[in-house]
Design a protein around this motif. Structure first.
Motif, PDB file in Angstrom:
ATOM      1  N   ALA A  45      -0.587  11.354 -14.624  1.00 47.00           N
ATOM      2  CA  ALA A  45      -0.327  12.777 -14.807  1.00 47.00           C
ATOM      3  C   ALA A  45       0.693  13.268 -13.789  1.00 47.00           C
ATOM      4  CB  ALA A  45      -1.628  13.572 -14.654  1.00 47.00           C
ATOM      5  N   GLY A  46       1.734  13.954 -14.285  1.00 50.68           N
ATOM      6  CA  GLY A  46       2.753  14.520 -13.402  1.00 50.68           C
ATOM      7  C   GLY A  46       3.681  15.436 -14.187  1.00 50.68           C
ATOM      8  N   THR A  47       4.480  16.205 -13.472  1.00 54.07           N
ATOM      9  CA  THR A  47       5.341  17.205 -14.102  1.00 54.07           C
ATOM     10  C   THR A  47       6.345  16.594 -15.078  1.00 54.07           C
ATOM     11  OG1 THR A  47       5.130  18.702 -12.242  1.00 54.07           O
ATOM     12  CG2 THR A  47       7.100  18.959 -13.595  1.00 54.07           C
ATOM     13  N   ALA A  48       6.917  15.439 -14.731  1.00 56.39           N
ATOM     14  CA  ALA A  48       7.999  14.880 -15.548  1.00 56.39           C
ATOM     15  C   ALA A  48       7.521  14.569 -16.961  1.00 56.39           C
ATOM     16  CB  ALA A  48       8.579  13.636 -14.888  1.00 56.39           C
ATOM     17  N   ILE A  80      -3.876  11.042  -1.393  1.00 52.03           N
ATOM     18  CA  ILE A  80      -3.537  11.369  -2.782  1.00 52.03           C
ATOM     19  C   ILE A  80      -2.625  12.602  -2.787  1.00 52.03           C
ATOM     20  CG2 ILE A  80      -4.472  12.083  -5.031  1.00 52.03           C
ATOM     21  CD1 ILE A  80      -5.346   9.255  -4.224  1.00 52.03           C
ATOM     22  N   LEU A  81      -1.548  12.537  -3.592  1.00 54.30           N
ATOM     23  CA  LEU A  81      -0.661  13.691  -3.712  1.00 54.30           C
ATOM     24  C   LEU A  81      -1.358  14.746  -4.583  1.00 54.30           C
ATOM     25  CD1 LEU A  81       1.936  15.270  -5.102  1.00 54.30           C
ATOM     26  CD2 LEU A  81       2.200  14.459  -2.774  1.00 54.30           C
ATOM     27  N   PRO A  82      -1.505  15.961  -4.088  1.00 52.55           N
ATOM     28  CA  PRO A  82      -2.192  16.983  -4.888  1.00 52.55           C
ATOM     29  C   PRO A  82      -1.301  17.515  -6.011  1.00 52.55           C
ATOM     30  CG  PRO A  82      -1.573  17.879  -2.747  1.00 52.55           C
ATOM     31  CD  PRO A  82      -1.133  16.447  -2.748  1.00 52.55           C
ATOM     32  N   GLY A  83      -1.319  16.826  -7.133  1.00 48.74           N
ATOM     33  CA  GLY A  83      -0.442  17.169  -8.253  1.00 48.74           C
ATOM     34  C   GLY A  83      -0.833  18.482  -8.909  1.00 48.74           C
ATOM     35  N   VAL A  84       0.185  19.224  -9.359  1.00 47.43           N
ATOM     36  CA  VAL A  84      -0.066  20.470 -10.091  1.00 47.43           C
ATOM     37  C   VAL A  84      -0.650  20.124 -11.464  1.00 47.43           C
ATOM     38  CG1 VAL A  84       0.981  22.574 -10.986  1.00 47.43           C
ATOM     39  CG2 VAL A  84       1.835  21.569  -8.852  1.00 47.43           C
ATOM     40  N   THR A  85      -0.148  19.047 -12.057  1.00 43.50           N
ATOM     41  CA  THR A  85      -0.676  18.599 -13.347  1.00 43.50           C
ATOM     42  C   THR A  85      -2.130  18.158 -13.175  1.00 43.50           C
ATOM     43  OG1 THR A  85       1.561  17.721 -13.656  1.00 43.50           O
ATOM     44  CG2 THR A  85      -0.049  17.246 -15.379  1.00 43.50           C
ATOM     45  N   ARG A  86      -2.391  17.396 -12.118  1.00 37.12           N
ATOM     46  CA  ARG A  86      -3.759  16.965 -11.801  1.00 37.12           C
ATOM     47  C   ARG A  86      -4.709  18.152 -11.725  1.00 37.12           C
ATOM     48  NH1 ARG A  86      -6.885  16.989  -7.387  1.00 37.12           N
ATOM     49  NH2 ARG A  86      -8.292  15.234  -6.976  1.00 37.12           N
ATOM     50  N   VAL A 126       0.856  -1.188   0.000  1.00 36.75           N
ATOM     51  CA  VAL A 126       0.000   0.000   0.000  1.00 36.75           C
ATOM     52  C   VAL A 126       0.894   1.240   0.000  1.00 36.75           C
ATOM     53  CG1 VAL A 126      -1.802   1.251   1.266  1.00 36.75           C
ATOM     54  CG2 VAL A 126      -1.784  -1.245   1.268  1.00 36.75           C
ATOM     55  N   ARG A 127       0.640   2.181  -0.908  1.00 42.66           N
ATOM     56  CA  ARG A 127       1.475   3.387  -0.977  1.00 42.66           C
ATOM     57  C   ARG A 127       1.124   4.384   0.122  1.00 42.66           C
ATOM     58  NH1 ARG A 127       2.689   8.706  -2.785  1.00 42.66           N
ATOM     59  NH2 ARG A 127       0.555   9.332  -2.405  1.00 42.66           N
ATOM     60  N   ALA A 128      -0.171   4.566   0.359  1.00 46.52           N
ATOM     61  CA  ALA A 128      -0.601   5.623   1.281  1.00 46.52           C
ATOM     62  C   ALA A 128      -1.955   5.264   1.868  1.00 46.52           C
ATOM     63  CB  ALA A 128      -0.693   6.951   0.534  1.00 46.52           C
ATOM     64  N   GLY A 169       2.368   4.704  -9.928  1.00 47.32           N
ATOM     65  CA  GLY A 169       3.778   5.034  -9.736  1.00 47.32           C
ATOM     66  C   GLY A 169       3.879   6.273  -8.872  1.00 47.32           C
ATOM     67  N   ALA A 170       4.514   7.322  -9.401  1.00 52.76           N
ATOM     68  CA  ALA A 170       4.544   8.612  -8.711  1.00 52.76           C
ATOM     69  C   ALA A 170       3.781   9.650  -9.525  1.00 52.76           C
ATOM     70  CB  ALA A 170       5.984   9.049  -8.467  1.00 52.76           C
ATOM     71  N   MET A 171       2.619   9.213 -10.049  1.00 52.04           N
ATOM     72  CA  MET A 171       1.764  10.121 -10.828  1.00 52.04           C
ATOM     73  C   MET A 171       0.328   9.985 -10.330  1.00 52.04           C
ATOM     74  SD  MET A 171       2.980   9.561 -14.786  1.00 52.04           S
ATOM     75  CE  MET A 171       3.001   7.766 -14.735  1.00 52.04           C
ATOM     76  N   ASN A 219       7.722   8.337   1.382  1.00 51.66           N
ATOM     77  CA  ASN A 219       6.664   7.735   0.557  1.00 51.66           C
ATOM     78  C   ASN A 219       7.240   6.911  -0.587  1.00 51.66           C
ATOM     79  OD1 ASN A 219       4.731   9.054   2.051  1.00 51.66           O
ATOM     80  ND2 ASN A 219       4.292  10.623   0.522  1.00 51.66           N
ATOM     81  N   TYR A 220       8.419   7.290  -1.046  1.00 57.81           N
ATOM     82  CA  TYR A 220       8.975   6.688  -2.262  1.00 57.81           C
ATOM     83  C   TYR A 220       9.837   5.477  -1.933  1.00 57.81           C
ATOM     84  CZ  TYR A 220       6.833  10.856  -3.670  1.00 57.81           C
ATOM     85  OH  TYR A 220       5.874  11.803  -3.830  1.00 57.81           O
ATOM     86  N   ALA A 221      10.545   5.560  -0.802  1.00 57.89           N
ATOM     87  CA  ALA A 221      11.390   4.438  -0.390  1.00 57.89           C
ATOM     88  C   ALA A 221      10.559   3.162  -0.308  1.00 57.89           C
ATOM     89  CB  ALA A 221      12.030   4.754   0.962  1.00 57.89           C
ATOM     90  N   ALA A 272       1.604  14.401   1.099  1.00 53.15           N
ATOM     91  CA  ALA A 272       2.792  15.255   1.230  1.00 53.15           C
ATOM     92  C   ALA A 272       3.895  14.665   0.353  1.00 53.15           C
ATOM     93  CB  ALA A 272       3.252  15.303   2.688  1.00 53.15           C
ATOM     94  N   LYS A 273       4.745  15.534  -0.210  1.00 53.63           N
ATOM     95  CA  LYS A 273       5.828  15.026  -1.060  1.00 53.63           C
ATOM     96  C   LYS A 273       7.048  14.799  -0.165  1.00 53.63           C
ATOM     97  CE  LYS A 273       6.847  15.735  -5.957  1.00 53.63           C
ATOM     98  NZ  LYS A 273       5.963  14.737  -6.572  1.00 53.63           N
ATOM     99  N   VAL A 274       7.023  13.694   0.557  1.00 53.07           N
ATOM    100  CA  VAL A 274       8.110  13.370   1.486  1.00 53.07           C
ATOM    101  C   VAL A 274       8.829  12.116   0.996  1.00 53.07           C
ATOM    102  CG1 VAL A 274       6.783  14.388   3.383  1.00 53.07           C
ATOM    103  CG2 VAL A 274       6.735  11.923   3.068  1.00 53.07           C
TER     104      VAL A 274
HETATM  105  C1  LIG Z   1       4.979  14.516  -7.610  1.00 58.49           C
HETATM  106  C2  LIG Z   1       3.885  13.501  -7.616  1.00 58.49           C
HETATM  107  C3  LIG Z   1       2.760  13.593  -8.446  1.00 58.49           C
HETATM  108  C4  LIG Z   1       2.621  14.625  -9.520  1.00 58.49           C
HETATM  109  O1  LIG Z   1       2.591  15.930  -9.070  1.00 58.49           O
HETATM  110  P1  LIG Z   1       2.876  17.110 -10.101  1.00 58.49           P
HETATM  111  O2  LIG Z   1       2.818  18.322  -9.266  1.00 58.49           O
HETATM  112  O3  LIG Z   1       1.798  17.072 -11.131  1.00 58.49           O
HETATM  113  O4  LIG Z   1       4.217  16.861 -10.694  1.00 58.49           O
HETATM  114  C5  LIG Z   1       1.744  12.666  -8.285  1.00 58.49           C
HETATM  115  N1  LIG Z   1       1.831  11.666  -7.390  1.00 58.49           N
HETATM  116  C6  LIG Z   1       2.912  11.521  -6.601  1.00 58.49           C
HETATM  117  C7  LIG Z   1       2.945  10.403  -5.636  1.00 58.49           C
HETATM  118  C8  LIG Z   1       3.969  12.434  -6.704  1.00 58.49           C
HETATM  119  O5  LIG Z   1       5.052  12.275  -5.949  1.00 58.49           O
END
Ligand SMILES: *Cc1c(COP(=O)(O)O)cnc(C)c1O
Length: 411
Positions: free
Chosen positions: A358-361, A312-318, A236-238, A284-286, A251-253, A246-248
């Motif tokens: 969806a994500g910045t990358a 849920i990570l509040p993505g800017v792309t989202r 489970v991711r979160a 993944g991380a999107m 979460n990724y480790a 939070a972008k900590v």
């Molecule tokens: C960074 C990230 C995103 C995307 O966020 P953006 O601001 O759109 O780049 C989505 N999910 C996770 C888990 C992230 O770390």
């Protein structure tokens, strides 16, 4: 709301700031009270920014050609550093030549994961090569502040506009490192680490905020490359109340093992589920989006998971995709949970139209297949909506399409 309030506060600094700082320090930290004389500021102040230019050009001269850039491997010449210390607050921001850090092996970021970061980009306009800008940096600053708050890091109430100014100066100092052309940008990595030399588990008395930058090329060199996912019913991711919003770093480790197991089975990313009904959260991380014909309404609907539960990570792309799709007004746009059962049923009924991360990358990453309980759910190849979202967002980022008010910050 709170952030806007803080912003307003910082506009009326000087003596009133000092008074409010005194009050804040007095009520928030006993140890800070001891050394109030050394006060720098509760706020980051870009007007005191100092710049130390790198003296030699060897790094620049040995950089790879822009066609050979690999994500995250080439770093530019300068970095921004701002220290926070108890009793002093935020120190003067400094732009210095890129360098390794010296921190104590006992620093609490290295032991307890007291670390958070951001991912954002500086772009060169396709219309005028000399014009450079950021895309919705206020969103990244708000999220960085929230991540710091979530880790109970000090200094989280920095003034977002001041940090954007400092980051803007860093980008300008390394302007030549922003490659030109569609899909090229300078990736910016703001990072905050606890530097406090203390093996006990406690709120850190010193943190370092730094920003490094890295030139990057197009994620897709030859058109979209749809990915196959495996939905994970084990890891489970979160979860509600955790740190998924939070972008900590922590979460990724915890996702590395799941990602490696997915790769062994031939899937390029993990679709993260939560709860007894296997609700889809992120990929993944999107952030994850699905476009389908809703069973009840029989209308097309764009769905992504809501932010309300906090997993849920509040993505800017989202946020940008939701804003644009709602402004088009052509189909329903929902922030709601969708279960794997609903996805499977939609697929069986030929109502599943498109899915993408969806994500910045990568901006958007089309999904062609999701493995669930041993079965592959196939999704039609890249559809019109995925393409339209891509065209619109990259058009705004490279200035060939008009941006909604406030989305572009010129440097
Ligand atoms: C960074 C990230 C995103 C995307 O966020 P953006 O601001 O759109 O780049 C989505 N999910 C996770 C888990 C992230 O770390």
């Amino acid at each position: 709301m709170a952030l806007r309030h803080r912003q307003a506060l910082s506009l009326h600094r000087s003596s009133s700031e000092f008074r409010s700082l005194r009050q804040w320090v007095a009520t928030n930290s006993l140890s800070a009270q001891r050394s109030l004389q050394g006060v720098s500021s509760r706020f980051i102040s870009s007007s005191h920014l100092t710049i130390e230019q790198k003296s030699d050009r060897s790094n620049w001269e040995h950089r790879p050609s822009k066609e050979d850039l690999k994500f995250g491997t080439t770093l530019s010449d300068h970095m921004l550093m701002i220290e926070w210390n108890v009793g002093k607050g935020w120190d003067t921001p400094k732009i210095v030549p890129y360098q390794d850090l010296r921190i104590s092996p006992a620093a609490s970021s290295l032991h307890y994961g007291l670390q958070c970061f951001e991912g954002m980009k500086a772009y060169r306009s396709l219309l005028d090569d000399n014009s450079i800008h950021l895309f919705r940096p206020d969103k990244n600053m708000e999220r960085l502040s929230n991540s710091m708050h979530r880790l109970h890091m000090p200094g989280a109430d920095f003034d977002p506009d001041e940090l954007i100014n400092c980051i803007g100066e860093l980008v300008k100092v390394d302007k030549e490192w922003i490659p030109s052309g569609e899909g090229y940008s300078l990736y910016l990595r703001p990072t905050v680490i606890a530097t406090h030399r203390f093996l006990g588990l406690a709120a850190p008395e010193s943190v370092l905020l730094y920003v490094i930058t890295s030139p990057v090329g197009p994620y897709y060199k030859t058109g979209f490359n749809p990915i196959k996912l495996t939905s994970d019913t084990h890891y489970v991711r979160a979860w509600p109340g955790g740190t998924g919003n939070a972008k900590v770093g922590g979460n990724y480790a915890s996702t590395m093992k799941a990602a490696a197991e997915a790769a062994e089975e031939g899937y390029s990313q993990v679709l993260w589920l939560f709860g007894e009904n296997d609700e889809v959260t992120e990929v993944g991380a999107m952030n994850f989006f699905v476009y389908l014909i809703n069973k009840e309404t029989q209308r097309p609907e764009l769905v992504t998971a809501p932010l309300t539960r906090g997993d849920i990570l509040p993505g800017v792309t989202r946020a940008s995709i939701l804003d644009l799709a709602r402004s088009w007004g052509e189909f329903d746009v929902s922030e709601r949970y969708i279960t794997m059962g609903e996805l499977k049923e939609a697929s069986d009924d030929n109502r599943l139209l498109e899915a993408f991360g969806a994500g910045t990358a990568a901006v958007v990453t089309p999904v062609s297949c999701i493995q669930y309980k041993g079965e592959d759910i196939e999704i039609p190849a890249v559809g019109d909506l995925t393409q339209r979202v891509w065209d619109e967002i990259t058009g705004i980022q490279y200035r060939t399409r008009e941006a909604p008010s406030g989305w572009i910050v010129e440097l």
